[in-house]
Design a protein around this motif. Structure first.
Motif, PDB file in Angstrom:
ATOM      1  N   UNK A  14       0.838  -1.206   0.000  1.00 54.71           N
ATOM      2  CA  UNK A  14       0.000   0.000   0.000  1.00 54.71           C
ATOM      3  C   UNK A  14       0.872   1.255   0.000  1.00 54.71           C
ATOM      4  N   UNK A  15       1.929   1.237   0.803  1.00 54.73           N
ATOM      5  CA  UNK A  15       2.843   2.386   0.847  1.00 54.73           C
ATOM      6  C   UNK A  15       3.556   2.563  -0.489  1.00 54.73           C
ATOM      7  N   UNK A  16       3.898   1.459  -1.131  1.00 55.79           N
ATOM      8  CA  UNK A  16       4.535   1.516  -2.446  1.00 55.79           C
ATOM      9  C   UNK A  16       3.608   2.188  -3.453  1.00 55.79           C
ATOM     10  N   UNK A  17       2.369   1.753  -3.475  1.00 58.84           N
ATOM     11  CA  UNK A  17       1.390   2.312  -4.405  1.00 58.84           C
ATOM     12  C   UNK A  17       1.152   3.794  -4.134  1.00 58.84           C
ATOM     13  N   UNK A  18       1.003   4.148  -2.874  1.00 59.22           N
ATOM     14  CA  UNK A  18       0.760   5.546  -2.508  1.00 59.22           C
ATOM     15  C   UNK A  18       1.929   6.429  -2.925  1.00 59.22           C
ATOM     16  N   UNK A  19       3.146   5.995  -2.623  1.00 59.08           N
ATOM     17  CA  UNK A  19       4.328   6.775  -2.981  1.00 59.08           C
ATOM     18  C   UNK A  19       4.474   6.894  -4.504  1.00 59.08           C
ATOM     19  N   UNK A  20       4.327   5.792  -5.207  1.00 60.48           N
ATOM     20  CA  UNK A  20       4.481   5.826  -6.669  1.00 60.48           C
ATOM     21  C   UNK A  20       3.417   6.683  -7.332  1.00 60.48           C
ATOM     22  N   UNK A  21       2.192   6.619  -6.838  1.00 54.90           N
ATOM     23  CA  UNK A  21       1.106   7.432  -7.394  1.00 54.90           C
ATOM     24  C   UNK A  21       1.394   8.912  -7.184  1.00 54.90           C
ATOM     25  N   UNK A  22       1.800   9.258  -5.970  1.00 51.20           N
ATOM     26  CA  UNK A  22       2.129  10.656  -5.699  1.00 51.20           C
ATOM     27  C   UNK A  22       3.289  11.109  -6.575  1.00 51.20           C
ATOM     28  N   UNK A  23       4.342  10.323  -6.615  1.00 50.77           N
ATOM     29  CA  UNK A  23       5.548  10.695  -7.361  1.00 50.77           C
ATOM     30  C   UNK A  23       5.260  10.872  -8.852  1.00 50.77           C
ATOM     31  N   UNK A  24       4.374  10.054  -9.383  1.00 52.99           N
ATOM     32  CA  UNK A  24       4.053  10.138 -10.813  1.00 52.99           C
ATOM     33  C   UNK A  24       3.428  11.482 -11.180  1.00 52.99           C
ATOM     34  N   UNK A  25       2.723  12.095 -10.239  1.00 55.99           N
ATOM     35  CA  UNK A  25       2.066  13.360 -10.525  1.00 55.99           C
ATOM     36  C   UNK A  25       2.743  14.584  -9.936  1.00 55.99           C
ATOM     37  N   UNK A  26       3.887  14.390  -9.286  1.00 57.25           N
ATOM     38  CA  UNK A  26       4.559  15.499  -8.614  1.00 57.25           C
ATOM     39  C   UNK A  26       5.935  15.723  -9.231  1.00 57.25           C
ATOM     40  N   UNK A  27       6.086  16.842  -9.924  1.00 55.21           N
ATOM     41  CA  UNK A  27       7.367  17.092 -10.590  1.00 55.21           C
ATOM     42  C   UNK A  27       8.504  17.304  -9.596  1.00 55.21           C
ATOM     43  N   UNK A  28       8.217  17.801  -8.413  1.00 50.45           N
ATOM     44  CA  UNK A  28       9.252  17.962  -7.396  1.00 50.45           C
ATOM     45  C   UNK A  28       9.783  16.601  -6.950  1.00 50.45           C
ATOM     46  N   UNK A  29       8.881  15.668  -6.696  1.00 53.72           N
ATOM     47  CA  UNK A  29       9.285  14.340  -6.229  1.00 53.72           C
ATOM     48  C   UNK A  29       9.951  13.507  -7.326  1.00 53.72           C
ATOM     49  N   UNK A  30       9.777  13.887  -8.555  1.00 56.44           N
ATOM     50  CA  UNK A  30      10.415  13.167  -9.649  1.00 56.44           C
ATOM     51  C   UNK A  30      11.906  13.458  -9.703  1.00 56.44           C
ATOM     52  N   UNK A  31      12.344  14.442  -8.947  1.00 50.26           N
ATOM     53  CA  UNK A  31      13.764  14.762  -8.842  1.00 50.26           C
ATOM     54  C   UNK A  31      14.294  14.149  -7.538  1.00 50.26           C
ATOM     55  N   UNK A  32      15.411  14.543  -7.069  1.00 47.47           N
ATOM     56  CA  UNK A  32      16.062  13.848  -5.957  1.00 47.47           C
ATOM     57  C   UNK A  32      15.459  14.114  -4.577  1.00 47.47           C
ATOM     58  N   UNK A  33      14.769  15.224  -4.383  1.00 49.86           N
ATOM     59  CA  UNK A  33      14.244  15.575  -3.068  1.00 49.86           C
ATOM     60  C   UNK A  33      12.726  15.591  -3.071  1.00 49.86           C
ATOM     61  N   UNK A  34      12.078  14.758  -2.244  1.00 48.48           N
ATOM     62  CA  UNK A  34      10.613  14.765  -2.190  1.00 48.48           C
ATOM     63  C   UNK A  34      10.057  16.097  -1.668  1.00 48.48           C
TER      64      UNK A  34
END
Length: 56
Positions: free
Chosen positions: A11-31
Motif C-alpha cells: 500500500x505504501x509503495x502504491x501511494x508513494x508511486x502514485x504521488x511521485x508520478x504526478x509530482x514534478x518535485x518528487x520526480x527529482x532527488x528531493x521529495x
C-alpha cells in the motif's frame, strides 16, 4: 504478521508511486513536503519487510 507487513508495504509503495508520478518535485532527488512522509513510510516498510524475509 508477515501478511499484514506485506499488505502495508504494498500500500505504501502504491501511494508513494502514485504521488511521485504526478509530482514534478518528487520526480527529482528531493521529495516535496507532501511526498517526504510518503517516501519515508515506503522506505521504512520496505526495510522492515526485507529484514523480515531475511530472518525467516
Amino acid at each position: 504478521m508477515a501478511d499484514d507487513l506485506h499488505t502495508r508495504y504494498m500500500a505504501a509503495t502504491t501511494t508513494w508511486r502514485t504521488h511521485r508520478a504526478g509530482c514534478t518535485t518528487c520526480q527529482h532527488s528531493t521529495p516535496c513536503k507532501t511526498g517526504a512522509p510518503l517516501n519515508e513510510r515506503f522506505t521504512r516498510l520496505q526495510d522492515a519487510y526485507l529484514n523480515h524475509r531475511r530472518s525467516t
